[in-house]
Design an enzyme around this catalytic site. Structure first.
Site, PDB file in Angstrom:
ATOM      1  N   ARG A 148     -42.866  -6.322  24.519  1.00 59.15           N
ATOM      2  CA  ARG A 148     -43.545  -6.657  25.935  1.00 59.15           C
ATOM      3  C   ARG A 148     -43.080  -5.506  26.895  1.00 59.15           C
ATOM      4  NH1 ARG A 148     -44.916 -12.681  25.951  1.00 59.15           N
ATOM      5  NH2 ARG A 148     -45.450 -12.394  28.156  1.00 59.15           N
ATOM      6  N   TYR A 151     -45.362  -2.881  28.794  1.00 61.02           N
ATOM      7  CA  TYR A 151     -46.076  -3.532  30.103  1.00 61.02           C
ATOM      8  C   TYR A 151     -44.980  -3.723  31.167  1.00 61.02           C
ATOM      9  CZ  TYR A 151     -48.922  -6.721  32.709  1.00 61.02           C
ATOM     10  OH  TYR A 151     -49.573  -7.744  33.942  1.00 61.02           O
ATOM     11  N   ARG A 217     -45.486 -22.332  32.152  1.00 61.80           N
ATOM     12  CA  ARG A 217     -46.108 -21.290  32.914  1.00 61.80           C
ATOM     13  C   ARG A 217     -46.638 -21.990  34.280  1.00 61.80           C
ATOM     14  NH1 ARG A 217     -43.935 -18.836  29.623  1.00 61.80           N
ATOM     15  NH2 ARG A 217     -44.520 -17.203  28.438  1.00 61.80           N
TER      16      ARG A 217
HETATM   17  P1  NAD Z   1     -57.950  -6.986  33.217  1.00 61.79           P
HETATM   18  O1  NAD Z   1     -57.606  -6.518  31.982  1.00 61.79           O
HETATM   19  O2  NAD Z   1     -59.066  -8.077  33.315  1.00 61.79           O
HETATM   20  O3  NAD Z   1     -58.187  -5.979  34.275  1.00 61.79           O
HETATM   21  C1  NAD Z   1     -57.545  -4.726  34.051  1.00 61.79           C
HETATM   22  C2  NAD Z   1     -58.726  -3.741  34.492  1.00 61.79           C
HETATM   23  O4  NAD Z   1     -58.074  -2.485  34.460  1.00 61.79           O
HETATM   24  C3  NAD Z   1     -59.745  -3.727  33.284  1.00 61.79           C
HETATM   25  O5  NAD Z   1     -60.903  -3.676  33.852  1.00 61.79           O
HETATM   26  C4  NAD Z   1     -59.586  -2.353  32.561  1.00 61.79           C
HETATM   27  O6  NAD Z   1     -60.631  -1.813  32.059  1.00 61.79           O
HETATM   28  C5  NAD Z   1     -58.756  -1.458  33.800  1.00 61.79           C
HETATM   29  N1  NAD Z   1     -57.915  -0.510  33.108  1.00 61.79           N
HETATM   30  C6  NAD Z   1     -56.952  -0.447  32.331  1.00 61.79           C
HETATM   31  N2  NAD Z   1     -56.508   0.716  31.886  1.00 61.79           N
HETATM   32  C7  NAD Z   1     -57.144   1.518  32.912  1.00 61.79           C
HETATM   33  C8  NAD Z   1     -56.967   3.055  33.218  1.00 61.79           C
HETATM   34  N3  NAD Z   1     -56.011   3.824  32.454  1.00 61.79           N
HETATM   35  N4  NAD Z   1     -57.800   3.566  34.255  1.00 61.79           N
HETATM   36  C9  NAD Z   1     -58.729   2.992  34.927  1.00 61.79           C
HETATM   37  N5  NAD Z   1     -58.798   1.493  34.514  1.00 61.79           N
HETATM   38  C10 NAD Z   1     -58.011   0.880  33.589  1.00 61.79           C
HETATM   39  O7  NAD Z   1     -56.693  -7.761  33.787  1.00 61.79           O
HETATM   40  P2  NAD Z   1     -56.494  -8.559  35.035  1.00 61.79           P
HETATM   41  O8  NAD Z   1     -55.997 -10.084  34.521  1.00 61.79           O
HETATM   42  O9  NAD Z   1     -57.518  -8.414  35.887  1.00 61.79           O
HETATM   43  O10 NAD Z   1     -55.225  -7.701  35.683  1.00 61.79           O
HETATM   44  C11 NAD Z   1     -55.355  -7.135  36.791  1.00 61.79           C
HETATM   45  C12 NAD Z   1     -53.995  -6.430  37.228  1.00 61.79           C
HETATM   46  O11 NAD Z   1     -53.213  -7.698  37.695  1.00 61.79           O
HETATM   47  C13 NAD Z   1     -53.431  -5.955  36.261  1.00 61.79           C
HETATM   48  O12 NAD Z   1     -52.462  -4.643  36.632  1.00 61.79           O
HETATM   49  C14 NAD Z   1     -52.184  -6.809  35.798  1.00 61.79           C
HETATM   50  O13 NAD Z   1     -51.127  -6.319  35.034  1.00 61.79           O
HETATM   51  C15 NAD Z   1     -51.966  -7.576  37.122  1.00 61.79           C
HETATM   52  N6  NAD Z   1     -51.638  -9.129  36.614  1.00 61.79           N
HETATM   53  C16 NAD Z   1     -52.550  -9.922  36.242  1.00 61.79           C
HETATM   54  C17 NAD Z   1     -51.925 -11.161  35.858  1.00 61.79           C
HETATM   55  C18 NAD Z   1     -52.917 -12.369  35.448  1.00 61.79           C
HETATM   56  O14 NAD Z   1     -52.441 -13.531  35.013  1.00 61.79           O
HETATM   57  N7  NAD Z   1     -54.137 -12.254  35.030  1.00 61.79           N
HETATM   58  C19 NAD Z   1     -50.659 -11.320  36.078  1.00 61.79           C
HETATM   59  C20 NAD Z   1     -49.860 -10.456  36.822  1.00 61.79           C
HETATM   60  C21 NAD Z   1     -50.333  -9.271  37.048  1.00 61.79           C
HETATM   61  N1  UDP Z   2     -49.610 -19.586  24.010  1.00 60.55           N
HETATM   62  C1  UDP Z   2     -49.854 -20.392  23.140  1.00 60.55           C
HETATM   63  N2  UDP Z   2     -51.382 -20.325  22.618  1.00 60.55           N
HETATM   64  C2  UDP Z   2     -52.069 -19.563  22.685  1.00 60.55           C
HETATM   65  C3  UDP Z   2     -51.813 -18.330  23.466  1.00 60.55           C
HETATM   66  C4  UDP Z   2     -50.530 -18.226  24.321  1.00 60.55           C
HETATM   67  O1  UDP Z   2     -49.336 -21.454  23.159  1.00 60.55           O
HETATM   68  O2  UDP Z   2     -53.034 -19.460  22.088  1.00 60.55           O
HETATM   69  C5  UDP Z   2     -48.491 -19.545  25.001  1.00 60.55           C
HETATM   70  C6  UDP Z   2     -47.622 -18.365  24.842  1.00 60.55           C
HETATM   71  O3  UDP Z   2     -46.703 -18.243  23.806  1.00 60.55           O
HETATM   72  C7  UDP Z   2     -46.941 -18.156  26.264  1.00 60.55           C
HETATM   73  C8  UDP Z   2     -47.733 -18.949  27.033  1.00 60.55           C
HETATM   74  O4  UDP Z   2     -48.733 -19.651  26.439  1.00 60.55           O
HETATM   75  O5  UDP Z   2     -45.565 -19.055  26.103  1.00 60.55           O
HETATM   76  C9  UDP Z   2     -48.539 -17.914  28.057  1.00 60.55           C
HETATM   77  O6  UDP Z   2     -49.168 -16.998  27.216  1.00 60.55           O
HETATM   78  P1  UDP Z   2     -50.068 -15.826  27.895  1.00 60.55           P
HETATM   79  O7  UDP Z   2     -50.148 -14.718  26.915  1.00 60.55           O
HETATM   80  O8  UDP Z   2     -51.544 -16.384  28.615  1.00 60.55           O
HETATM   81  O9  UDP Z   2     -49.453 -15.385  29.185  1.00 60.55           O
HETATM   82  P2  UDP Z   2     -47.812 -14.646  29.396  1.00 60.55           P
HETATM   83  O10 UDP Z   2     -46.735 -15.035  28.053  1.00 60.55           O
HETATM   84  O11 UDP Z   2     -48.044 -13.298  29.656  1.00 60.55           O
HETATM   85  O12 UDP Z   2     -47.329 -15.347  30.418  1.00 60.55           O
END
Ligand code: NAD
Ligand code: UDP
Ligand code: UDP
Length: 322
Positions: A148, A151, A217
């Site tokens: 991980r 990221y 979560r």
């Molecule tokens: P997502 O994958 O749907 O969106 C990310 C977008 O970034 C996509 O459209 C992808 O094509 C674009 N992208 C990736 N690499 C790129 C690059 N090099 N140049 C231009 N575009 C690029 O994910 P999301 O869930 O919408 O997440 C958006 C942001 O929020 C991310 O930075 C993610 O780390 C952050 N975030 C999301 C969550 C969540 O739960 N969804 C939680 C924590 C942080």
């Molecule tokens: N998880 C699960 N079943 C699935 C996908 C995810 O039990 O099919 C669990 C995973 O192991 C984690 C939690 O759900 O403990 C959240 O996972 P997700 O990938 O959505 O987000 P993150 O781990 O990044 O918080």
């Protein structure tokens, strides 16, 4: 809460064709602003923004943020980065490059234009936390060489860059630490728990619980999250964050599975699978900072947010797209 004036601006949203980014573009346009959406479609799609393409103040540019970008805007929301473990582990080097080189380029752009820039950081900067719930002054517990890390460490380094540009160049920065967010337009195959469980339930397939399903979560509905991002951007320069944005309602994966089965009306069985490496045991945001500095609290309960989310995935399943 001090806020800026609300005249029409043009906002750059990187990652604007993604799940959260597309909702953010929509809200900014609704508020009367212009939006330049930049995306390389790695994990996002044109479908997510198809309904915005005819909007007179919406523009899309296919571009990878690891390369320099020269445009003129009034502020930057930097969301570009794959967000689900399956997506960000597919090409881990590219994931780190997107966070780090992407941050450098967007910070360089913000510096040249002298405009505010918001970073979509993550609760993953806390790693597998030893403090619960997680406040912003907790430094985290991250494995720097695990699967991980591309990221987690990429996002941590991006935060470092944001604060160094702020200290060194007096740049106006806003760092949001986003906790698990869900809602319509989540990618159906990105392996995240909410989308997996809903699609499995709708298709009558077994629900895949990783580990014993007792890990927890906290799930924030996307509309609440986007309001928090916009509110953070609209604060005056002293508010840099980092600020946690998430819903403190904490659920085990077993509880989430029950909520999904209830909302979908499915009778899918639960099946245990091995727990992925470095999977955090529990996660819950301390949102005291967001409450006091932004007057922000999420308002959508999990049971309510699941209704439109299940509706979205039901449509995809019926059309054979999930
Ligand atoms: P997502 O994958 O749907 O969106 C990310 C977008 O970034 C996509 O459209 C992808 O094509 C674009 N992208 C990736 N690499 C790129 C690059 N090099 N140049 C231009 N575009 C690029 O994910 P999301 O869930 O919408 O997440 C958006 C942001 O929020 C991310 O930075 C993610 O780390 C952050 N975030 C999301 C969550 C969540 O739960 N969804 C939680 C924590 C942080
Ligand atoms: N998880 C699960 N079943 C699935 C996908 C995810 O039990 O099919 C669990 C995973 O192991 C984690 C939690 O759900 O403990 C959240 O996972 P997700 O990938 O959505 O987000 P993150 O781990 O990044 O918080
Ligand atoms: N940059 C960009 N757009 C701009 C200005 C800068 O993409 O409008 C990129 C540029 O590629 C540079 C990076 O941002 O490498 C960092 O810019 P900065 O001015 O901080 O550093 P320097 O140019 O001195 O390396």
């Amino acid at each position: 809460m001090p806020t800026r004036n609300h005249y029409r601006k043009t906002w750059l949203v990187t990652g604007g064709a993604g799940f959260i980014g597309s909702h953010l573009c929509e809200r900014l346009l609704e508020a009367g602003h212009g939006v330049l959406c930049v995306d390389n479609y790695l994990t996002g799609s044109r479908d997510n923004i198809a309904h915005l393409l005819d909007h007179p103040h919406f523009e899309v540019m296919r571009h990878d943020v690891t390369f320099p970008l020269f445009v003129e805007v009034d502020g930057i929301y930097n969301l570009a980065c794959p967000a689900s473990p399956i997506h960000y582990q597919r090409d881990p080097v590219q994931t780190t490059k997107t966070s780090v080189h992407g941050a450098i380029n967007m910070l360089g752009l913000a510096k040249r234009l002298n405009v505010p820039i918001l970073q979509a950081s993550t609760s993953e900067v806390y790693g597998d936390p030893e403090v619960h719930p997680q406040p912003e002054d907790y430094w985290g517990h991250v494995n720097p060489i695990g699967t991980r890390a591309c990221y987690d460490e990429g996002k941590r380094c991006a935060e470092t860059l944001f604060f160094d540009y702020h200290r060194e160049h007096n740049l106006e920065i806003k760092v949001a630490r986003i906790f698990n967010t869900y809602g319509p337009r989540m990618h159906p195959n990105d392996g995240r728990v909410v989308s997996n469980f809903i699609v499995q339930a709708l298709k009558g397939e077994a629900i895949t619980l990783y580990g014993d399903g007792e890990q927890s979560r906290s799930f924030c509905y996307v509309d609440d999250l986007v309001k928090g991002l916009i509110r953070l951007m609209n604060t005056t320069a002293e508010t840099t964050g980092p600020i946690n944005l998430g819903n403190p309602g904490e659920f085990t994966m077993r509880e989430l599975a029950s909520a999904v089965l209830k909302e979908t009306g499915s009778s899918s069985a639960l099946v245990e699978h091995p727990l992925p490496a470095d999977d955090p045991r529990q996660r819950q945001p301390d949102i005291g900072e967001a409450a006091s500095r932004l007057d922000w609290r999420p308002s959508v309960a999990l049971s309510d947010g699941l209704v439109p989310t299940v509706g979205y995935f039901r449509d995809l399943v019926e059309r054979g797209l999930a």
